[in-house]
Design a protein around this motif. Structure first.
Motif, PDB file in Angstrom:
ATOM      1  N   VAL A  62     -25.856 -24.186 -51.869  1.00 35.61           N
ATOM      2  CA  VAL A  62     -26.519 -25.303 -51.189  1.00 35.61           C
ATOM      3  C   VAL A  62     -27.535 -26.046 -52.052  1.00 35.61           C
ATOM      4  CG1 VAL A  62     -26.195 -24.342 -48.886  1.00 35.61           C
ATOM      5  CG2 VAL A  62     -28.273 -23.807 -50.160  1.00 35.61           C
ATOM      6  N   ALA A  63     -27.883 -25.522 -53.214  1.00 27.54           N
ATOM      7  CA  ALA A  63     -28.947 -26.117 -54.036  1.00 27.54           C
ATOM      8  C   ALA A  63     -28.637 -27.546 -54.472  1.00 27.54           C
ATOM      9  CB  ALA A  63     -29.230 -25.246 -55.256  1.00 27.54           C
ATOM     10  N   GLY A  64     -27.388 -27.905 -54.572  1.00 26.83           N
ATOM     11  CA  GLY A  64     -27.018 -29.262 -54.980  1.00 26.83           C
ATOM     12  C   GLY A  64     -27.069 -30.267 -53.853  1.00 26.83           C
ATOM     13  N   GLU A  65     -27.283 -29.807 -52.650  1.00 25.53           N
ATOM     14  CA  GLU A  65     -27.350 -30.700 -51.491  1.00 25.53           C
ATOM     15  C   GLU A  65     -28.766 -31.229 -51.323  1.00 25.53           C
ATOM     16  OE1 GLU A  65     -24.635 -31.538 -49.893  1.00 25.53           O
ATOM     17  OE2 GLU A  65     -23.440 -30.115 -51.043  1.00 25.53           O
ATOM     18  N   ARG A  66     -28.893 -32.392 -50.706  1.00 25.97           N
ATOM     19  CA  ARG A  66     -30.219 -32.941 -50.417  1.00 25.97           C
ATOM     20  C   ARG A  66     -30.662 -32.585 -49.005  1.00 25.97           C
ATOM     21  NH1 ARG A  66     -30.013 -39.024 -51.428  1.00 25.97           N
ATOM     22  NH2 ARG A  66     -32.106 -38.832 -50.602  1.00 25.97           N
ATOM     23  N   PHE A  67     -29.715 -32.476 -48.106  1.00 25.71           N
ATOM     24  CA  PHE A  67     -30.009 -32.175 -46.708  1.00 25.71           C
ATOM     25  C   PHE A  67     -29.149 -31.026 -46.234  1.00 25.71           C
ATOM     26  CE2 PHE A  67     -30.396 -36.740 -47.377  1.00 25.71           C
ATOM     27  CZ  PHE A  67     -31.679 -36.989 -46.937  1.00 25.71           C
ATOM     28  N   VAL A  68     -29.682 -30.213 -45.343  1.00 17.49           N
ATOM     29  CA  VAL A  68     -28.897 -29.187 -44.656  1.00 17.49           C
ATOM     30  C   VAL A  68     -29.331 -29.165 -43.196  1.00 17.49           C
ATOM     31  CG1 VAL A  68     -28.559 -27.731 -46.691  1.00 17.49           C
ATOM     32  CG2 VAL A  68     -30.521 -27.324 -45.211  1.00 17.49           C
ATOM     33  N   SER A  69     -28.542 -28.545 -42.388  1.00 12.37           N
ATOM     34  CA  SER A  69     -28.895 -28.348 -40.983  1.00 12.37           C
ATOM     35  C   SER A  69     -29.358 -26.907 -40.828  1.00 12.37           C
ATOM     36  CB  SER A  69     -27.690 -28.624 -40.086  1.00 12.37           C
ATOM     37  OG  SER A  69     -28.049 -28.434 -38.734  1.00 12.37           O
ATOM     38  N   LEU A  70     -30.634 -26.743 -40.479  1.00 14.45           N
ATOM     39  CA  LEU A  70     -31.227 -25.425 -40.296  1.00 14.45           C
ATOM     40  C   LEU A  70     -31.225 -25.105 -38.801  1.00 14.45           C
ATOM     41  CD1 LEU A  70     -32.837 -23.010 -41.458  1.00 14.45           C
ATOM     42  CD2 LEU A  70     -34.904 -24.355 -41.002  1.00 14.45           C
ATOM     43  N   THR A  71     -30.604 -24.000 -38.429  1.00 17.47           N
ATOM     44  CA  THR A  71     -30.566 -23.617 -37.025  1.00 17.47           C
ATOM     45  C   THR A  71     -31.541 -22.478 -36.774  1.00 17.47           C
ATOM     46  OG1 THR A  71     -28.244 -24.275 -36.855  1.00 17.47           O
ATOM     47  CG2 THR A  71     -29.091 -22.823 -35.142  1.00 17.47           C
ATOM     48  N   VAL A  79     -38.050 -26.101 -48.405  1.00 14.03           N
ATOM     49  CA  VAL A  79     -37.507 -26.771 -47.226  1.00 14.03           C
ATOM     50  C   VAL A  79     -38.617 -27.593 -46.579  1.00 14.03           C
ATOM     51  CG1 VAL A  79     -36.449 -26.431 -44.958  1.00 14.03           C
ATOM     52  CG2 VAL A  79     -35.903 -24.867 -46.832  1.00 14.03           C
ATOM     53  N   THR A  80     -38.300 -28.843 -46.242  1.00 12.33           N
ATOM     54  CA  THR A  80     -39.252 -29.679 -45.529  1.00 12.33           C
ATOM     55  C   THR A  80     -38.482 -30.568 -44.559  1.00 12.33           C
ATOM     56  OG1 THR A  80     -41.117 -31.207 -45.787  1.00 12.33           O
ATOM     57  CG2 THR A  80     -39.242 -31.554 -47.245  1.00 12.33           C
ATOM     58  N   ARG A  81     -39.190 -31.122 -43.607  1.00 12.96           N
ATOM     59  CA  ARG A  81     -38.535 -32.026 -42.672  1.00 12.96           C
ATOM     60  C   ARG A  81     -39.428 -33.235 -42.460  1.00 12.96           C
ATOM     61  NH1 ARG A  81     -40.010 -31.857 -37.181  1.00 12.96           N
ATOM     62  NH2 ARG A  81     -41.726 -30.457 -36.788  1.00 12.96           N
ATOM     63  N   ARG A  82     -38.849 -34.259 -41.897  1.00 12.49           N
ATOM     64  CA  ARG A  82     -39.601 -35.472 -41.620  1.00 12.49           C
ATOM     65  C   ARG A  82     -40.625 -35.193 -40.536  1.00 12.49           C
ATOM     66  NH1 ARG A  82     -37.064 -41.343 -40.148  1.00 12.49           N
ATOM     67  NH2 ARG A  82     -39.060 -42.422 -40.130  1.00 12.49           N
ATOM     68  N   ARG A  83     -41.834 -35.607 -40.761  1.00 13.13           N
ATOM     69  CA  ARG A  83     -42.886 -35.401 -39.769  1.00 13.13           C
ATOM     70  C   ARG A  83     -42.749 -36.456 -38.684  1.00 13.13           C
ATOM     71  NH1 ARG A  83     -49.317 -34.813 -40.914  1.00 13.13           N
ATOM     72  NH2 ARG A  83     -49.756 -33.851 -38.922  1.00 13.13           N
ATOM     73  N   THR A  84     -42.822 -36.027 -37.450  1.00 21.41           N
ATOM     74  CA  THR A  84     -42.715 -36.963 -36.334  1.00 21.41           C
ATOM     75  C   THR A  84     -44.110 -37.381 -35.880  1.00 21.41           C
ATOM     76  OG1 THR A  84     -42.679 -35.137 -34.771  1.00 21.41           O
ATOM     77  CG2 THR A  84     -40.552 -35.939 -35.544  1.00 21.41           C
ATOM     78  N   ALA A  85     -44.165 -38.435 -35.116  1.00 20.88           N
ATOM     79  CA  ALA A  85     -45.441 -38.916 -34.587  1.00 20.88           C
ATOM     80  C   ALA A  85     -46.065 -37.847 -33.703  1.00 20.88           C
ATOM     81  CB  ALA A  85     -45.237 -40.197 -33.790  1.00 20.88           C
ATOM     82  N   GLU A  86     -47.379 -37.741 -33.755  1.00 21.55           N
ATOM     83  CA  GLU A  86     -48.064 -36.751 -32.932  1.00 21.55           C
ATOM     84  C   GLU A  86     -48.007 -37.160 -31.473  1.00 21.55           C
ATOM     85  OE1 GLU A  86     -51.763 -35.320 -34.297  1.00 21.55           O
ATOM     86  OE2 GLU A  86     -51.194 -35.516 -36.398  1.00 21.55           O
ATOM     87  N   ARG A  87     -47.964 -36.176 -30.620  1.00 22.62           N
ATOM     88  CA  ARG A  87     -47.847 -36.424 -29.189  1.00 22.62           C
ATOM     89  C   ARG A  87     -49.184 -36.591 -28.532  1.00 22.62           C
ATOM     90  NH1 ARG A  87     -43.281 -31.869 -28.132  1.00 22.62           N
ATOM     91  NH2 ARG A  87     -42.078 -32.510 -29.882  1.00 22.62           N
ATOM     92  N   THR A 121     -31.882 -28.433 -36.809  1.00 24.57           N
ATOM     93  CA  THR A 121     -32.848 -29.391 -37.335  1.00 24.57           C
ATOM     94  C   THR A 121     -32.417 -29.799 -38.737  1.00 24.57           C
ATOM     95  OG1 THR A 121     -34.616 -28.264 -36.128  1.00 24.57           O
ATOM     96  CG2 THR A 121     -35.286 -29.752 -37.902  1.00 24.57           C
ATOM     97  N   PRO A 122     -32.226 -31.107 -38.976  1.00 24.24           N
ATOM     98  CA  PRO A 122     -31.907 -31.533 -40.337  1.00 24.24           C
ATOM     99  C   PRO A 122     -33.154 -31.409 -41.213  1.00 24.24           C
ATOM    100  CG  PRO A 122     -32.113 -33.439 -38.902  1.00 24.24           C
ATOM    101  CD  PRO A 122     -32.260 -32.221 -38.039  1.00 24.24           C
TER     102      PRO A 122
END
Length: 51
Positions: A10-19, A43-51, A30-31
């Motif tokens: 998976v190291a050559g990929e930019r995105f994965v789906s983490l379950t 591993v990091t993910r896009r930060r969403t707006a705070e609720r 979660t992508p």
């Protein structure tokens, strides 16, 4: 069905789906972005707006 992958697979990929799983066992996909850091993956993910 369980699929096992190595870091090299998976190291050559930019995105994965983490379950992850909720306490009740429900899967949540979660992508995430990944990058290799030596023998590990960062591993990091896009930060969403705070609720």
């Amino acid at each position: 069905m369980t699929v096992l992958a190595t870091i090299d697979d998976v190291a050559g990929e930019r995105f994965v789906s983490l379950t992850t799983f909720r306490r009740d066992g429900t899967p949540v996909a979660t992508p995430v972005w990944i990058a290799r850091d030596g023998d590990a993956l960062v591993v990091t993910r896009r930060r969403t707006a705070e609720r």
